[in-house]
Design a protein around this motif. Structure first.
Motif, PDB file in Angstrom:
ATOM      1  N   UNK A  56       0.824  -1.216   0.000  1.00 60.28           N
ATOM      2  CA  UNK A  56       0.000   0.000   0.000  1.00 60.28           C
ATOM      3  C   UNK A  56       0.863   1.272   0.000  1.00 60.28           C
ATOM      4  N   UNK A  57       2.165   1.116   0.004  1.00 57.99           N
ATOM      5  CA  UNK A  57       3.109   2.248   0.160  1.00 57.99           C
ATOM      6  C   UNK A  57       2.781   3.040   1.428  1.00 57.99           C
ATOM      7  N   UNK A  58       2.394   2.334   2.472  1.00 55.97           N
ATOM      8  CA  UNK A  58       2.033   3.048   3.701  1.00 55.97           C
ATOM      9  C   UNK A  58       3.100   2.900   4.775  1.00 55.97           C
ATOM     10  N   UNK A  59       4.098   2.041   4.538  1.00 57.18           N
ATOM     11  CA  UNK A  59       5.230   1.999   5.457  1.00 57.18           C
ATOM     12  C   UNK A  59       6.428   1.294   4.849  1.00 57.18           C
ATOM     13  N   UNK A  60       7.567   1.470   5.527  1.00 60.59           N
ATOM     14  CA  UNK A  60       8.792   0.794   5.100  1.00 60.59           C
ATOM     15  C   UNK A  60       8.780  -0.574   5.772  1.00 60.59           C
ATOM     16  N   UNK A  61       8.571  -1.630   4.959  1.00 58.35           N
ATOM     17  CA  UNK A  61       8.501  -2.976   5.534  1.00 58.35           C
ATOM     18  C   UNK A  61       9.862  -3.363   6.107  1.00 58.35           C
ATOM     19  N   UNK A  62      10.915  -3.056   5.375  1.00 61.90           N
ATOM     20  CA  UNK A  62      12.259  -3.294   5.909  1.00 61.90           C
ATOM     21  C   UNK A  62      13.231  -2.360   5.210  1.00 61.90           C
ATOM     22  N   UNK A  63      14.286  -1.998   5.934  1.00 67.44           N
ATOM     23  CA  UNK A  63      15.286  -1.099   5.357  1.00 67.44           C
ATOM     24  C   UNK A  63      16.648  -1.424   5.923  1.00 67.44           C
ATOM     25  N   UNK A  64      17.645  -1.132   5.111  1.00 69.08           N
ATOM     26  CA  UNK A  64      19.020  -1.291   5.579  1.00 69.08           C
ATOM     27  C   UNK A  64      19.843  -0.138   5.005  1.00 69.08           C
ATOM     28  N   UNK A  65      20.478   0.612   5.884  1.00 66.77           N
ATOM     29  CA  UNK A  65      21.372   1.688   5.425  1.00 66.77           C
ATOM     30  C   UNK A  65      22.805   1.272   5.696  1.00 66.77           C
ATOM     31  N   UNK A  66      23.604   1.269   4.643  1.00 64.56           N
ATOM     32  CA  UNK A  66      25.033   0.976   4.790  1.00 64.56           C
ATOM     33  C   UNK A  66      25.758   2.308   4.652  1.00 64.56           C
ATOM     34  N   UNK A  67      26.435   2.704   5.708  1.00 63.04           N
ATOM     35  CA  UNK A  67      27.011   4.061   5.738  1.00 63.04           C
ATOM     36  C   UNK A  67      28.531   3.957   5.787  1.00 63.04           C
TER      37      UNK A  67
END
Ligand SMILES: [Zn+2]
Length: 553
Positions: A56-67
């Motif tokens: 639904x584009x209503x939340x970020x199901x999962x995310x990973x930021x590599x910095x």
């Protein structure tokens, strides 16, 4: 890629910022709590952000930021800005690290002190519904959409980051969304992969370091169009389906704008230029290579009439030119501190004006600059603050007539007094010296001084670091005896403006130009003249941001 473009950290900047902070700490209790977060112990060099959105584009199901981080001073703490999303884990070389996440900060403790010059790769796993920054909302047709909108420091609501414009970094996005969605982000589209579950993963990569407020993705059921004209960079337009028929004409000033700024300043700084219509708090948001314009852009009435060149609302011409000018000024050359924000907004405002001058004509330009002056005069009735405003507590408040219109006028006055040749040479040198990096107001002054050979310290002191504008009262007396006496009074509160003031003296037999060089707020000059004037005019060519009245007999 990153190392090539990054100059060494300007230590002068850090020291300067600290001076400002302590100045306020001791002198003004109201500012004691304020710290403009600048680069200190570490800086980010590259972000790789993997985001999977739900159906639904209503939340970020999962995310990973590599910095990718460069350590500048020995430290065991990496203090990221990070909003209210849930942090699942933080790892370094696949080993979990301890962290605390509260009040907009993700403090990560390194297992051992990291020495200056060390490069680390932190990986943050997280998920949730961002409170801000990534706007999850319906587009104007009611279709779900996700659009980044981060100015001034809202990117940390969806990407753990060092959320200050000076902390520029390259960014790669891997965005996974339902296969019926179109995705756009900063930089080059590297590839699109169809994954399981009816999803696609889109990889975009921006190789140049950009300010965090310019890092965005846009996801939605866009109509994607490409103009048929040749452009200096790949151009594409992403608009809600109901805007499809308006996009090509509506964005038609964009290609000549890129060409004009390329000729006037330098090569376009990014890999492509996407113009997106979608959610933004602003009329337009200059995200590097992926500008977002307000949803009502193609529906608005044109208060300022239609462009005679493009047949679209004149306000849209200046809006498009303003946001595109930011790609050079703001995005590529980024303000070092928030106090320098006019280097972004004043430049975008003036360079949009230069585009108007070239493509819409002198009269349109004159009106544009006169409108800008009126904005400044109205604003100064409420606030007498300098363009270089040290009060950056409320960042939305620095978007004002000082940073935009007065900043534009400062550039216009510099252009008038230095001449086109020295002014544009200075601007090009300034751009070249600070592209893909940051600049301060002093950097601009020095570049223009080098190009013109003129000392601009007192001009900057009065116009940029001090407040107000000259309010002249010119009184003239015909003394007979072939002599005119003029009394120029500056009635504005505050200090003298010592700028030369051109005046035109009209007589029955013609016009004569004289330049007054005021040495005090009350300034008297005797001018030899054959016959009695019929009228006098102050600043006839409009080279100064001034208000003037004339009386005489
Ligand atoms: Zn702007």
């Amino acid at each position: 890629m990153i190392e090539r473009d990054f100059p060494p950290l300007p230590l002068r900047l850090c020291a300067f910022a600290r001076v400002i902070f302590f100045f306020f700490l001791f002198l003004s209790p109201a500012f004691a709590a304020r710290v403009e977060r600048l680069i200190d112990n570490w800086r980010p060099e590259h972000y790789t952000v993997n985001l999977t959105l739900n159906d639904q584009l209503s939340e970020i199901a999962s995310a990973q930021a590599t910095i990718n981080i460069l350590i500048l001073k020995q430290t065991t703490l990496i203090d990221l800005d990070f909003g209210e999303l849930t942090t699942d884990k933080v790892t370094l070389n696949s080993k979990s690290l301890t962290f605390t996440h509260k009040d907009g900060k993700l403090d990560v403790t390194l297992p051992a002190p990291a020495k200056p010059g060390t490069r680390l790769t932190l990986v943050v796993d997280y998920h949730g519904k961002p409170k801000d920054g990534l706007i999850l909302t319906a587009d104007k047709d009611g279709k779900p959409a996700a659009i980044g909108d981060n100015w001034p420091n809202r990117v940390h609501h969806w990407i753990p980051s060092l959320d200050h414009p000076s902390a520029k970094a390259a960014v790669t996005f891997n965005v996974t969304a339902p296969a019926n969605q179109e995705v756009v982000a900063n930089g080059r589209l590297v590839h699109v992969e169809t994954t399981g579950n009816g999803q696609r993963t889109w990889t975009f990569s921006e190789g140049a370091p950009i300010p965090p407020y310019c890092m965005i993705i846009g996801v939605g059921q866009f109509a994607r169009l490409e103009p048929s004209e040749r452009a200096l960079t790949p151009m594409s337009y992403y608009v809600p389906l109901s805007d499809r028929e308006f996009a090509l004409k509506g964005f038609s000033p964009a290609i000549p704008t890129v060409e004009f700024f390329t000729k006037t300043v330098a090569q376009y700084p990014y890999e492509k230029l996407a113009l997106i219509v979608g959610a933004t708090r602003f009329g337009g948001m200059e995200n590097s290579s992926a500008i977002v314009f307000t949803s009502t852009m193609f529906n608005r009435n044109s208060q300022a009439g239609l462009s005679k060149t493009y047949g679209v609302p004149f306000n849209n011409v200046t809006l498009i030119a303003h946001e595109i000018a930011h790609q050079w000024f703001g995005d590529s050359v980024t303000e070092s501190t928030w106090s320098d924000v006019w280097l972004s907004e004043g430049f975008a405002t003036y360079f949009a004006g230069l585009f108007v001058q070239r493509y819409e004509g002198e009269e349109a330009f004159r009106k544009y600059m006169a409108g800008a002056a009126n904005n400044v005069f109205a604003y100064e009735k409420k606030a007498r603050t300098p363009i270089f405003d040290r009060d950056t507590e409320n960042l939305l408040a620095i978007l004002n007539a000082n940073s935009y219109q007065k900043g534009a006028w400062v550039l216009h006055m510099l252009r008038s007094s230095l001449g086109d040749d020295a002014f544009f040479r200075g601007i090009r040198n300034y751009y070249e010296a600070h592209k893909n990096a940051t600049a301060s107001t002093e950097d601009l002054r020095v570049a223009l001084e080098k190009a013109s050979g003129k000392d601009l310290r007192s001009f900057f002191a009065r116009w940029v670091y001090d407040s107000g504008h000259p309010q002249y009262e010119l009184q003239w007396y015909w003394l007979g005896q072939k002599e005119l006496r003029v009394v120029l009074t500056q009635t504005q509160p505050g200090n003298l403006f010592s700028d030369p003031v051109p005046i035109t003296i009209s007589t029955a037999s013609g016009k004569r130009e004289v330049v007054l060089k005021p040495t005090g707020k009350l300034f008297i000059e005797r001018i030899p003249l054959r016959e009695k004037p019929t009228s006098l005019e102050v600043d006839p060519q409009n080279v100064l941001l001034d208000e003037a009245t004339v009386k005489g007999s």
